[in-house]
Design a protein around this motif. Structure first.
Motif, PDB file in Angstrom:
ATOM      1  N   ALA A 186       0.984  -1.173   0.074  1.00 10.98           N
ATOM      2  CA  ALA A 186      -0.037   0.036   0.004  1.00 10.98           C
ATOM      3  C   ALA A 186       0.790   1.208   0.163  1.00 10.98           C
ATOM      4  O   ALA A 186       1.648   1.663   0.862  1.00 10.98           O
ATOM      5  N   GLU A 221       1.141   5.219  -0.606  1.00  9.53           N
ATOM      6  CA  GLU A 221       0.497   6.417  -0.652  1.00  9.53           C
ATOM      7  C   GLU A 221       1.273   7.376  -1.400  1.00  9.53           C
ATOM      8  O   GLU A 221       0.890   8.511  -1.733  1.00  9.53           O
ATOM      9  N   GLY A 265       1.958   0.193   5.959  1.00  9.01           N
ATOM     10  CA  GLY A 265       3.232   1.062   6.591  1.00  9.01           C
ATOM     11  C   GLY A 265       2.629   1.826   8.142  1.00  9.01           C
ATOM     12  O   GLY A 265       1.561   1.757   8.257  1.00  9.01           O
ATOM     13  N   LEU A 280      -4.652   3.338  -2.529  1.00 10.35           N
ATOM     14  CA  LEU A 280      -5.861   3.256  -1.862  1.00 10.35           C
ATOM     15  C   LEU A 280      -6.886   4.409  -2.000  1.00 10.35           C
ATOM     16  O   LEU A 280      -7.627   4.758  -1.272  1.00 10.35           O
ATOM     17  N   GLY A 281      -6.272   5.386  -3.240  1.00 12.46           N
ATOM     18  CA  GLY A 281      -7.139   6.571  -3.314  1.00 12.46           C
ATOM     19  C   GLY A 281      -6.197   7.625  -3.091  1.00 12.46           C
ATOM     20  O   GLY A 281      -5.164   7.574  -2.638  1.00 12.46           O
ATOM     21  N   ARG A 326      -6.288  10.328  -0.770  1.00 10.83           N
ATOM     22  CA  ARG A 326      -6.171  10.693   0.473  1.00 10.83           C
ATOM     23  C   ARG A 326      -4.982   9.887   1.018  1.00 10.83           C
ATOM     24  O   ARG A 326      -4.750   8.752   1.028  1.00 10.83           O
ATOM     25  N   LEU A 375      -4.272   7.905   4.247  1.00 12.04           N
ATOM     26  CA  LEU A 375      -5.049   7.265   5.251  1.00 12.04           C
ATOM     27  C   LEU A 375      -4.324   6.738   6.421  1.00 12.04           C
ATOM     28  O   LEU A 375      -3.002   6.678   6.338  1.00 12.04           O
TER      29      LEU A 375
HETATM   30  N1  SAM Z   1       3.569   8.873   4.308  1.00  8.69           N
HETATM   31  C1  SAM Z   1       2.196   9.232   4.917  1.00  8.69           C
HETATM   32  C2  SAM Z   1       2.225  10.677   5.398  1.00  8.69           C
HETATM   33  O1  SAM Z   1       2.685  11.474   4.563  1.00  8.69           O
HETATM   34  O2  SAM Z   1       1.261  11.103   6.370  1.00  8.69           O
HETATM   35  C3  SAM Z   1       2.415   8.294   6.654  1.00  8.69           C
HETATM   36  C4  SAM Z   1       1.843   6.982   6.475  1.00  8.69           C
HETATM   37  S1  SAM Z   1       0.381   6.528   6.420  1.00  8.69           S
HETATM   38  C5  SAM Z   1      -0.292   7.557   7.791  1.00  8.69           C
HETATM   39  C6  SAM Z   1       0.429   4.846   6.892  1.00  8.69           C
HETATM   40  C7  SAM Z   1       0.263   3.817   5.843  1.00  8.69           C
HETATM   41  O3  SAM Z   1      -1.141   3.538   5.213  1.00  8.69           O
HETATM   42  C8  SAM Z   1       1.209   3.890   4.574  1.00  8.69           C
HETATM   43  O4  SAM Z   1       2.709   3.778   5.007  1.00  8.69           O
HETATM   44  C9  SAM Z   1       0.492   3.223   3.690  1.00  8.69           C
HETATM   45  O5  SAM Z   1       1.158   2.022   3.578  1.00  8.69           O
HETATM   46  C10 SAM Z   1      -0.820   3.257   3.755  1.00  8.69           C
HETATM   47  N2  SAM Z   1      -1.511   4.237   2.883  1.00  8.69           N
HETATM   48  C11 SAM Z   1      -1.999   5.486   3.756  1.00  8.69           C
HETATM   49  N3  SAM Z   1      -2.837   6.043   2.540  1.00  8.69           N
HETATM   50  C12 SAM Z   1      -2.764   5.283   1.479  1.00  8.69           C
HETATM   51  C13 SAM Z   1      -3.272   5.469   0.041  1.00  8.69           C
HETATM   52  N4  SAM Z   1      -4.020   6.686  -0.284  1.00  8.69           N
HETATM   53  N5  SAM Z   1      -2.847   4.532  -1.045  1.00  8.69           N
HETATM   54  C14 SAM Z   1      -2.071   3.375  -0.551  1.00  8.69           C
HETATM   55  N6  SAM Z   1      -1.614   3.192   0.969  1.00  8.69           N
HETATM   56  C15 SAM Z   1      -1.844   4.253   1.929  1.00  8.69           C
END
Ligand code: SAM
Length: 236
Positions: free
Chosen positions: A163, A165, A188, A212-213, A215, A217
């Motif tokens: 996943a 982002e 992650g 996953l779009g 935004r 998440l």
């Molecule tokens: N890089 C993010 C940020 O800039 O805030 C922090 C990681 S996010 C809070 C936690 C994890 O959710 C990511 O490492 C990824 O694996 C997954 N994730 C969150 N949004 C996603 C998206 N739109 N598409 C795919 N994976 C996503």
């Protein structure tokens, strides 16, 4: 109630410890009451209470109601999150039907350990609540590198949906539809993967970045969304 070892018709089973407390003090069962037991091997059984004490409850097994379910072969590889959030991941991944949960420790994980007894209790209670007849296997946490090595050696050739982002990865739905089960989904931590980890994941033969779009998440949201999408497309 999940119990072990495997159950059989006509046997008498003495249940003790926390499960006896739950049956006698919470459920207030008494002799003659009907209960449902699972053993994660044969399936779900009807049983009857023959004696209900404070420290132990005795039941007599009656009949097998449901064979152990076939579990969609999906592994969730989830970076450890802060405790309440990872508890949610354990509970929802169980409800959604995953076969295995592999906690992963990455450089930006806030949590660096997992209480396995507590994790198994969360998974078992979630399985009982959603009437699963099979428990997901929950593994000890491993580093990302160890997880990538294991995936390559044990699960050779099966897709590891990462996943991602950060870039225009293909939508998860089309990636899941293109490669059916068995598979893993890698999510992650709160701070995401660092560049070196991202390169190591992308360098893995089985890795497939999926979006996953648009935004960002939370990790727990991404896990629930990705599993739900996969189950809807590839779950049997
Ligand atoms: N890089 C993010 C940020 O800039 O805030 C922090 C990681 S996010 C809070 C936690 C994890 O959710 C990511 O490492 C990824 O694996 C997954 N994730 C969150 N949004 C996603 C998206 N739109 N598409 C795919 N994976 C996503």
């Amino acid at each position: 109630l999940f119990t072990s070892p495997a159950l059989s018709a006509g046997e008498t089973r003495v249940i003790d410890g926390p499960q006896a407390h739950y049956l006698s003090r919470v459920m207030r069962v008494k002799a003659g009451d009907a209960v449902i037991l699972c053993d994660d091997e044969t399936g779900e059984w009807a049983a009857r209470v023959t004696d209900a004490g404070k420290r132990s409850v005795t039941v007599e097994m009656a009949e097998l109601l449901r064979e152990r379910e076939s579990v969609p072969q999906l592994t969730l590889c989830a970076a450890l999150l802060k405790k309440p959030r990872f508890d949610l991941v354990l509970e929802k991944a169980t409800e959604l039907g995953v076969a295995r949960i592999q906690p992963v420790i990455t450089r930006r994980c806030v949590a660096d350990a997992l209480n396995m007894d507590r994790a198994r209790t969360i998974v078992t209670e979630a399985a009982e609540q959603c009437a699963r007849t099979a428990l997901p296997h929950i593994a000890e946490p491993v580093t990302l590198d160890a997880m990538l090595r294991e995936w390559a050696s044990i699960w050779h050739g099966q897709p590891l949906f990462f996943a991602d982002e950060t870039r225009d990865a293909p939508p998860a739905t089309s990636a899941f539809a293109a490669e059916a089960a068995p598979a893993a989904i890698l999510i992650g931590p709160e701070g995401g993967f660092d560049d070196a980890e991202r390169a190591a994941i992308r360098g893995a033969e089985a890795a497939r970045p999926v979006s996953l779009g648009p935004r960002i998440l939370r990790g727990e949201t991404a896990a629930i969304a990705a599993i739900s999408l996969w189950m809807g497309i590839a779950g049997d």
